[in-house]
Design a protein around this motif. Structure first.
Motif, PDB file in Angstrom:
ATOM      1  N   ILE A 185       0.848  -1.252   0.079  1.00  0.00           N
ATOM      2  CA  ILE A 185      -0.117   0.035   0.212  1.00  0.00           C
ATOM      3  C   ILE A 185       0.930   1.266  -0.109  1.00  0.00           C
ATOM      4  CG2 ILE A 185      -1.871  -1.027   1.306  1.00  0.00           C
ATOM      5  CD1 ILE A 185      -1.162   0.364   3.745  1.00  0.00           C
ATOM      6  N   ASP A 186       0.385   2.408  -0.558  1.00  0.00           N
ATOM      7  CA  ASP A 186       1.122   3.622  -0.586  1.00  0.00           C
ATOM      8  C   ASP A 186       0.679   4.500   0.618  1.00  0.00           C
ATOM      9  OD1 ASP A 186      -1.164   4.649  -1.530  1.00  0.00           O
ATOM     10  OD2 ASP A 186      -0.627   5.023  -3.432  1.00  0.00           O
ATOM     11  N   ARG A 187       1.106   5.665   0.783  1.00  0.00           N
ATOM     12  CA  ARG A 187       0.996   6.590   1.852  1.00  0.00           C
ATOM     13  C   ARG A 187      -0.591   7.139   1.681  1.00  0.00           C
ATOM     14  NH1 ARG A 187       4.141   9.743   5.248  1.00  0.00           N
ATOM     15  NH2 ARG A 187       3.102  11.589   5.871  1.00  0.00           N
ATOM     16  N   ALA A 188      -1.078   7.171   0.718  1.00  0.00           N
ATOM     17  CA  ALA A 188      -2.362   7.710   0.594  1.00  0.00           C
ATOM     18  C   ALA A 188      -3.319   6.503   1.071  1.00  0.00           C
ATOM     19  CB  ALA A 188      -2.811   7.938  -0.850  1.00  0.00           C
ATOM     20  N   GLN A 189      -3.001   5.163   0.569  1.00  0.00           N
ATOM     21  CA  GLN A 189      -3.800   4.371   0.932  1.00  0.00           C
ATOM     22  C   GLN A 189      -3.993   3.986   2.561  1.00  0.00           C
ATOM     23  OE1 GLN A 189      -2.062   1.527  -1.759  1.00  0.00           O
ATOM     24  NE2 GLN A 189      -3.864   1.359  -2.869  1.00  0.00           N
ATOM     25  N   ALA A 190      -2.791   4.042   3.129  1.00  0.00           N
ATOM     26  CA  ALA A 190      -2.344   3.964   4.473  1.00  0.00           C
ATOM     27  C   ALA A 190      -3.351   5.056   5.359  1.00  0.00           C
ATOM     28  CB  ALA A 190      -1.159   4.295   4.804  1.00  0.00           C
ATOM     29  N   SER A 191      -3.206   6.277   4.733  1.00  0.00           N
ATOM     30  CA  SER A 191      -3.824   7.510   5.311  1.00  0.00           C
ATOM     31  C   SER A 191      -5.552   7.004   5.229  1.00  0.00           C
ATOM     32  CB  SER A 191      -3.754   8.594   4.763  1.00  0.00           C
ATOM     33  OG  SER A 191      -4.125   9.826   5.247  1.00  0.00           O
ATOM     34  N   ALA A 192      -5.984   6.653   4.279  1.00  0.00           N
ATOM     35  CA  ALA A 192      -7.574   6.461   4.168  1.00  0.00           C
ATOM     36  C   ALA A 192      -7.668   5.271   4.903  1.00  0.00           C
ATOM     37  CB  ALA A 192      -7.950   5.903   2.549  1.00  0.00           C
ATOM     38  N   ALA A 193      -6.966   4.136   4.992  1.00  0.00           N
ATOM     39  CA  ALA A 193      -7.299   3.132   5.958  1.00  0.00           C
ATOM     40  C   ALA A 193      -7.276   3.553   7.510  1.00  0.00           C
ATOM     41  CB  ALA A 193      -6.318   1.950   5.813  1.00  0.00           C
ATOM     42  N   HIS A 194      -6.383   4.593   7.823  1.00  0.00           N
ATOM     43  CA  HIS A 194      -6.259   4.911   9.034  1.00  0.00           C
ATOM     44  C   HIS A 194      -7.406   5.761   9.533  1.00  0.00           C
ATOM     45  CE1 HIS A 194      -4.900   6.658  12.914  1.00  0.00           C
ATOM     46  NE2 HIS A 194      -4.951   7.871  12.258  1.00  0.00           N
ATOM     47  N   ARG A 195      -7.915   6.582   8.706  1.00  0.00           N
ATOM     48  CA  ARG A 195      -8.942   7.448   8.691  1.00  0.00           C
ATOM     49  C   ARG A 195     -10.488   6.746   8.914  1.00  0.00           C
ATOM     50  NH1 ARG A 195     -11.332  12.296   8.006  1.00  0.00           N
ATOM     51  NH2 ARG A 195     -13.236  12.354   6.788  1.00  0.00           N
ATOM     52  N   GLU A 196     -10.381   5.589   8.226  1.00  0.00           N
ATOM     53  CA  GLU A 196     -11.698   4.755   8.450  1.00  0.00           C
ATOM     54  C   GLU A 196     -11.579   4.099   9.667  1.00  0.00           C
ATOM     55  OE1 GLU A 196     -12.291   1.978   5.261  1.00  0.00           O
ATOM     56  OE2 GLU A 196     -12.132   3.564   3.856  1.00  0.00           O
ATOM     57  N   ALA A 197     -10.454   3.601  10.242  1.00  0.00           N
ATOM     58  CA  ALA A 197     -10.440   2.910  11.389  1.00  0.00           C
ATOM     59  C   ALA A 197     -10.111   3.910  12.836  1.00  0.00           C
ATOM     60  CB  ALA A 197      -9.446   1.756  11.415  1.00  0.00           C
ATOM     61  N   PHE A 198      -9.831   5.257  12.597  1.00  0.00           N
ATOM     62  CA  PHE A 198      -9.565   5.987  13.661  1.00  0.00           C
ATOM     63  C   PHE A 198     -10.682   6.061  14.680  1.00  0.00           C
ATOM     64  CE2 PHE A 198      -9.247  10.221  15.632  1.00  0.00           C
ATOM     65  CZ  PHE A 198      -8.071  10.320  15.979  1.00  0.00           C
ATOM     66  N   GLY A 199     -10.196   5.850  15.935  1.00  0.00           N
ATOM     67  CA  GLY A 199     -11.119   5.834  16.972  1.00  0.00           C
ATOM     68  C   GLY A 199     -11.887   4.366  17.535  1.00  0.00           C
ATOM     69  N   LEU A 200     -11.406   3.364  16.441  1.00  0.00           N
ATOM     70  CA  LEU A 200     -11.729   2.037  16.937  1.00  0.00           C
ATOM     71  C   LEU A 200     -10.571   1.399  17.361  1.00  0.00           C
ATOM     72  CD1 LEU A 200     -13.698   1.287  13.658  1.00  0.00           C
ATOM     73  CD2 LEU A 200     -14.820   1.757  15.695  1.00  0.00           C
ATOM     74  N   HIS A 201     -10.686   0.449  18.246  1.00  0.00           N
ATOM     75  CA  HIS A 201      -9.479  -0.016  18.854  1.00  0.00           C
ATOM     76  C   HIS A 201      -9.092  -1.439  17.821  1.00  0.00           C
ATOM     77  CE1 HIS A 201      -6.712  -1.178  21.866  1.00  0.00           C
ATOM     78  NE2 HIS A 201      -7.242  -2.513  22.233  1.00  0.00           N
TER      79      HIS A 201
END
Length: 177
Positions: free
Chosen positions: A74-90
């Motif tokens: 994955i590239d940085r943009a994909q990592a950022s999108a995945a993190h954004r979707e999971a932000f706040g979930l454990h």
């Protein structure tokens, strides 16, 4: 109680060896997939023809591993999108995604309110544009949120999250989904 000199020497030797072991471990790269490490290993070959042959073989193995799902790239943009979707979930098993992100990207997200409604106690539930649902657990808003309100959510202390809605003071929130 008598302390034998040999026990003291062994104890000191163990304490002196510990920092060396820890620093050696800290200097090693993240655990890498063998197919990816194979490509990196080619860098050390001095002969151009041998290095090229190594790269060709390693790139072929890496391509096969990716095709068969053995590695995921994955590239940085994909990592950022995945993190954004999971932000706040454990989800600690996804922590590898944030390796490429800067601390401010890991600890804060921006979003837009899609819908918001208050419960009987006046606490708000927010559905953001990406589908994340956040629930207010403390604090007070001066103005009610509306469709299109801008929110900023950041990590607080002790696994808490703070949300600013349209620049208002922070409220404490919890991610429901």
């Amino acid at each position: 109680m008598t302390i034998r000199p040999s026990a003291v020497i062994l104890g000191l030797a163990a304490m002196l060896a510990l920092p060396a072991a820890v620093s050696a471990k800290d200097e090693t790269p993240h655990d890498r997939a063998p197919a990816f490490q194979g490509v990196l290993n080619c860098r050390g070959i001095a002969d151009n023809a041998q290095r090229l042959a190594c790269y060709d073989a390693a790139a072929a193995k890496m391509g096969e591993a990716e095709t068969h799902g053995e590695i995921v790239v994955i590239d940085r943009a994909q990592a950022s999108a995945a993190h954004r979707e999971a932000f706040g979930l454990h989800v600690p098993s996804l922590s590898f995604v944030t390796r490429a992100l800067r601390p401010e990207e890991v600890n804060r997200i921006e979003g837009v309110v899609d819908t918001a409604h208050a419960d009987a106690n006046g606490f708000w539930t927010f559905e953001l544009d990406g589908g994340a649902i956040w629930r207010q657990i403390s604090g007070e808003l001066w103005r009610p949120p509306r469709h299109g309100s801008k929110v900023s959510i950041r990590r607080g202390s002790l696994d808490s999250y703070l949300m600013n809605v349209d620049g208002q003071p922070s409220i404490k929130v919890h991610r429901d989904q």
